[in-house]
Design an enzyme around this catalytic site. Structure first.
Site, PDB file in Angstrom:
ATOM      1  N   GLU A 120       0.841  -1.198   0.000  1.00  0.00           N
ATOM      2  CA  GLU A 120       0.000   0.000   0.000  1.00  0.00           C
ATOM      3  C   GLU A 120       0.879   1.252   0.000  1.00  0.00           C
ATOM      4  O   GLU A 120       0.568   2.251  -0.662  1.00  0.00           O
ATOM      5  CB  GLU A 120      -0.938   0.014   1.210  1.00  0.00           C
ATOM      6  CG  GLU A 120      -1.775  -1.238   1.438  1.00  0.00           C
ATOM      7  CD  GLU A 120      -2.779  -1.550   0.338  1.00  0.00           C
ATOM      8  OE1 GLU A 120      -2.790  -0.849  -0.696  1.00  0.00           O
ATOM      9  OE2 GLU A 120      -3.565  -2.500   0.495  1.00  0.00           O
ATOM     10  N   HIS A 123       2.204   1.713  -3.436  1.00  0.00           N
ATOM     11  CA  HIS A 123       1.184   2.299  -4.305  1.00  0.00           C
ATOM     12  C   HIS A 123       1.101   3.811  -4.102  1.00  0.00           C
ATOM     13  O   HIS A 123       0.926   4.564  -5.072  1.00  0.00           O
ATOM     14  CB  HIS A 123      -0.181   1.663  -4.034  1.00  0.00           C
ATOM     15  CG  HIS A 123      -0.204   0.189  -4.250  1.00  0.00           C
ATOM     16  ND1 HIS A 123      -1.257  -0.617  -3.837  1.00  0.00           N
ATOM     17  CD2 HIS A 123       0.693  -0.656  -4.822  1.00  0.00           C
ATOM     18  CE1 HIS A 123      -0.992  -1.875  -4.149  1.00  0.00           C
ATOM     19  NE2 HIS A 123       0.183  -1.921  -4.750  1.00  0.00           N
ATOM     20  N   TYR A 127       1.455   6.601  -7.001  1.00  0.00           N
ATOM     21  CA  TYR A 127       0.536   7.704  -7.281  1.00  0.00           C
ATOM     22  C   TYR A 127       1.282   9.037  -7.298  1.00  0.00           C
ATOM     23  O   TYR A 127       0.971   9.918  -8.096  1.00  0.00           O
ATOM     24  CB  TYR A 127      -0.586   7.748  -6.246  1.00  0.00           C
ATOM     25  CG  TYR A 127      -1.424   6.493  -6.184  1.00  0.00           C
ATOM     26  CD1 TYR A 127      -1.819   5.829  -7.345  1.00  0.00           C
ATOM     27  CD2 TYR A 127      -1.841   5.965  -4.960  1.00  0.00           C
ATOM     28  CE1 TYR A 127      -2.588   4.674  -7.289  1.00  0.00           C
ATOM     29  CE2 TYR A 127      -2.606   4.819  -4.892  1.00  0.00           C
ATOM     30  CZ  TYR A 127      -2.978   4.174  -6.052  1.00  0.00           C
ATOM     31  OH  TYR A 127      -3.736   3.033  -5.988  1.00  0.00           O
ATOM     32  N   GLU A 185     -10.878  -3.592  -1.154  1.00  0.00           N
ATOM     33  CA  GLU A 185      -9.928  -4.159  -2.110  1.00  0.00           C
ATOM     34  C   GLU A 185     -10.612  -4.658  -3.378  1.00  0.00           C
ATOM     35  O   GLU A 185     -10.022  -4.607  -4.463  1.00  0.00           O
ATOM     36  CB  GLU A 185      -9.159  -5.323  -1.464  1.00  0.00           C
ATOM     37  CG  GLU A 185      -8.410  -4.982  -0.180  1.00  0.00           C
ATOM     38  CD  GLU A 185      -7.163  -4.158  -0.416  1.00  0.00           C
ATOM     39  OE1 GLU A 185      -6.837  -3.897  -1.592  1.00  0.00           O
ATOM     40  OE2 GLU A 185      -6.518  -3.771   0.572  1.00  0.00           O
ATOM     41  N   HIS A 222      -4.272  -9.020  -2.064  1.00  0.00           N
ATOM     42  CA  HIS A 222      -4.881  -8.453  -0.858  1.00  0.00           C
ATOM     43  C   HIS A 222      -6.313  -8.955  -0.699  1.00  0.00           C
ATOM     44  O   HIS A 222      -6.750  -9.294   0.409  1.00  0.00           O
ATOM     45  CB  HIS A 222      -4.880  -6.927  -0.928  1.00  0.00           C
ATOM     46  CG  HIS A 222      -3.531  -6.330  -1.159  1.00  0.00           C
ATOM     47  ND1 HIS A 222      -3.348  -4.995  -1.455  1.00  0.00           N
ATOM     48  CD2 HIS A 222      -2.283  -6.877  -1.138  1.00  0.00           C
ATOM     49  CE1 HIS A 222      -2.049  -4.755  -1.607  1.00  0.00           C
ATOM     50  NE2 HIS A 222      -1.389  -5.887  -1.428  1.00  0.00           N
TER      51      HIS A 222
END
Length: 341
Positions: A120, A123, A127, A185, A222
């Protein structure tokens, strides 16, 4: 019944491998990985490791140019979809570490949760690369989670279940948080990803879509992690799966579908080719049915997948011509599907 957080040092524990529990166990907190109760967790851990990737592997060189050529509606949709994903990964990284993992008492599952938290965070970095590469609205995108009232309303609902667990860590609230993770998720993220694939299908923002493909591959693991935790709990603690709780869970899924359908309309504004309101709603309903059926709950909507082309854009499981580049790429490494678990 309130559940205590596991001890981080527990030398007096005599818990055997077969006595391990998803939560409510008495672990030593040592990671003795030669003794595994939940074999699926070990398999999943190894798959997550094999999936390791880095945002810098993805070229964003053409996306800045593409972004400038997007229509006003496409730019708004891109910014809103990205802002949504940024919030959810930020929330989830904190939720896993501070709110979920402290109650999970299986070391092999703890490892998967720690790895998920890392992903996470990865990620979130991805971004940042996307925002900084293409957008002139960096601060606006990062503040949208609380300044855009439509998004904030959605975020308030998403965070509600996790905040309730933090305030009142009962067995039922832990289980509901696991279902909420399945929704996060498996519905919210997937719906958000589809916007980027829609642009890519038209040859736009291909670097962004490639980044999303890597992120979605992680999200599959996930989703499987929480799906398997729920199914394991059905065997360990069937008493928790009361008709009342199942009805609450179905209500959570229905509310999520309603919220996400409204959000999808807000992103697309009815002006994005290939994503009509009815298609968005049906896709979200399909996702909800799929997630429910994987944990032994009857489907609610009974709809078919309305945008199957999304699967070909997100798939890493076959060797094919990469839609981002005129070359053949093999993405078999770390491939994962629900059938593997």
């Amino acid at each position: 019944m309130e559940v205590s957080r596991k001890k981080i040092y527990n030398p007096n524990s005599t818990e055997s491998v077969n006595e391990r529990k998803i939560f409510g166990g008495n672990p030593t907190s040592m990671f003795d990985l030669n003794k595994i109760k939940y074999q699926w967790a070990d398999h999943l851990w190894k798959t997550m490791l094999a999936n390791t990737w880095f945002a810098e592997e993805v070229s964003m060189n053409d996306d800045k140019r593409d972004y400038l050529k997007l229509s006003a509606e496409e730019k708004i949709g891109y910014d809103r979809a990205l802002a949504q994903l940024i919030f959810m990964d930020s929330l989830q990284a904190n939720n896993l570490i501070d709110n979920i993992n402290p109650f999970i008492t299986s070391p092999e599952i703890n490892l998967c949760l720690v790895r998920q938290a890392y992903e996470e965070a990865l990620h979130s970095h991805a971004y940042a690369v996307m925002v900084e590469s293409i957008s002139a609205n960096t601060e606006e995108i990062y503040d949208m989670w609380r300044n855009d009232m439509q998004l904030k309303s959605k975020n308030d609902y998403i965070a509600q279940v996790y905040m309730e667990l933090a305030k009142n860590p009962t067995e039922e609230n832990i289980l509901k948080a696991l279902f909420a993770n399945q929704i996060l998720e498996g519905i919210y993220f997937y719906s958000g990803f589809s916007y980027f694939y829609t642009l890519a299908r038209s040859g736009k923002m291909l670097g962004s879509a490639q980044m999303i493909r890597f992120i979605q591959r992680d999200e599959v693991t996930h989703l499987i992690l929480f799906q398997n935790m729920i199914n394991a709990l059905r065997n360990e603690r069937a008493d928790l799966f009361t008709p009342q709780l199942i009805n609450e869970v179905i209500g959570m899924f229905k509310k999520a579908v309603e919220i996400e359908a409204l959000w999808g309309d807000y992103i697309t504004q009815g002006k994005i080719l290939g994503l009509t309101s009815s298609l968005i709603e049906q896709y979200i309903q399909f996702l909800a049915d799929s997630r429910l059926s994987k944990v032994g709950i009857a489907k609610v909507y009974g709809v078919q997948h309305p945008i199957k082309w999304v699967e070909s854009f997100s798939s890493f499981n076959e060797q094919r011509s990469n839609f981002f580049e005129a070359r053949v790429s093999n993405y078999a490494k770390g491939s994962v599907s629900f059938d593997d678990f």
